[in-house]
Design an enzyme around this catalytic site. Structure first.
Site, PDB file in Angstrom:
ATOM      1  N   ASP A 113      50.789  59.526  36.081  1.00  0.00           N
ATOM      2  CA  ASP A 113      51.691  60.150  35.112  1.00  0.00           C
ATOM      3  C   ASP A 113      51.071  60.009  33.591  1.00  0.00           C
ATOM      4  O   ASP A 113      51.781  60.313  32.835  1.00  0.00           O
ATOM      5  CB  ASP A 113      53.362  59.437  35.151  1.00  0.00           C
ATOM      6  CG  ASP A 113      53.157  58.031  35.018  1.00  0.00           C
ATOM      7  OD1 ASP A 113      52.219  57.397  34.736  1.00  0.00           O
ATOM      8  OD2 ASP A 113      54.354  57.559  34.986  1.00  0.00           O
ATOM      9  N   GLU A 133      47.914  46.188  37.312  1.00  0.00           N
ATOM     10  CA  GLU A 133      47.478  46.471  36.105  1.00  0.00           C
ATOM     11  C   GLU A 133      47.635  45.443  34.969  1.00  0.00           C
ATOM     12  O   GLU A 133      48.741  44.895  34.826  1.00  0.00           O
ATOM     13  CB  GLU A 133      48.229  47.932  35.944  1.00  0.00           C
ATOM     14  CG  GLU A 133      47.875  48.428  34.019  1.00  0.00           C
ATOM     15  CD  GLU A 133      48.528  49.896  33.760  1.00  0.00           C
ATOM     16  OE1 GLU A 133      49.078  50.533  34.750  1.00  0.00           O
ATOM     17  OE2 GLU A 133      48.221  50.104  32.877  1.00  0.00           O
TER      18      GLU A 133
HETATM   19  O1  KIV Z   1      49.427  56.857  35.451  1.00  0.00           O
HETATM   20  C1  KIV Z   1      48.280  56.440  35.649  1.00  0.00           C
HETATM   21  O2  KIV Z   1      47.198  56.931  35.430  1.00  0.00           O
HETATM   22  C2  KIV Z   1      48.376  55.031  36.355  1.00  0.00           C
HETATM   23  C3  KIV Z   1      47.209  54.364  36.333  1.00  0.00           C
HETATM   24  C4  KIV Z   1      46.874  53.583  35.016  1.00  0.00           C
HETATM   25  C5  KIV Z   1      47.007  53.270  37.488  1.00  0.00           C
HETATM   26  O3  KIV Z   1      49.230  54.746  36.726  1.00  0.00           O
END
Ligand code: KIV
Length: 250
Positions: free
Chosen positions: A43, A174
């Site tokens: 997202d 994260e």
């Molecule tokens: O939306 C995204 O790119 C993510 C990554 C940071 C893992 O969730």
């Protein structure tokens, strides 16, 4: 295409797992050609592709357009659809939306945190789920590292173990301290994929725009810019403009 079981097997064999975000047909094709194990239609496309400030600005309509394009571009790669804010607000809604990702070709879905009853319900319906712990951008008040205090670290570890017990095949960790990333990795059967989670997770994920240098701005401290596509793009467009301008009018 790696199945969820094959991804867990890589962990068991001590083989690293590479994941990158991609959002469209062209870049998914490149990621597949490069041999990445998994593509996440994150997202984060709210920021990288649509120029919004927050990931909360996108919903299923946008996510499905991008996810379908990625699946067309990388038909032989495990593609993960990222559940946008609100799409997993209750178990039934989450199931409907997860199914929509699978219907456009995704192999699994990812969701942030442990929304009440949602992962339990999705797993009871055999939906392959990638969990996401640590910094949770959809609900975070700031983007500082999480898990620095003992209490916060214990809560993140407990959440990771809980989603592992529910049968999530994988989890993104994260922006947490390296020792916490390492401890969680050793303590769960699911494959752990770090983004700012230290070097001891089972694999790594990066946002494509950071890894390929698609923008001139700063990248997070834990990211690496492997090429400068922004500079290459500007140079290419300049050459194009010059070639148009130098064409003689007849
Ligand atoms: O939306 C995204 O790119 C993510 C990554 C940071 C893992 O969730």
């Amino acid at each position: 295409m790696l199945t969820p079981d094959e991804i867990k097997a890589k962990k068991a064999l001590g083989e690293k797992i590479s994941m990158v975000t991609s959002y469209d047909f062209a870049f998914a094709k490149m990621a597949e050609a490069a041999g990445v194990d998994q593509i996440l239609v994150g997202d984060s496309l709210a920021n990288t592709m649509l120029g919004y400030k927050s990931t909360r600005e996108v919903g299923m309509t946008e996510m499905l357009i991008f996810a379908a394009a990625v699946c067309r571009g990388a038909p032989n790669t495990h593609v993960i659809g990222d559940m946008p804010f609100g799409s997993d607000a209750n178990p039934e809604l989450a199931y409907d939306n997860a199914r929509r990702f699978l219907d456009v070709g995704c192999a699994s879905i990812k969701l942030e945190g442990t929304p009440e009853g949602v992962i339990e319900f999705l797993r009871s319906k055999d939906i392959p789920v990638c969990a996401h712990h640590g910094l949770l951008p959809q609900t975070a008040e700031n983007f500082k590292q999480k898990g620095k205090t003992e209490e916060e670290a214990a809560a993140i570890e407990a959440a990771a173990k809980y989603t592992d017990s529910l049968g999530c095949f994988e989890m993104v960790l994260e922006h947490i301290p390296e020792d916490l990333g390492s401890r969680i990795t050793k303590g769960v059967k699911a494959a752990t994929i770090g983004i700012g989670g230290g070097k001891f997770t089972d694999g790594q994920v990066l946002v494509m725009h950071d890894a390929l240098g698609m923008h001139p701005g700063k990248i997070p401290p834990f990211a690496t810019k492997f090429v400068d596509m922004y500079a290459l793009g500007v140079e290419g467009f300049k050459k194009y403009v010059e070639s148009v301008n130098s064409t003689k009018q007849v």
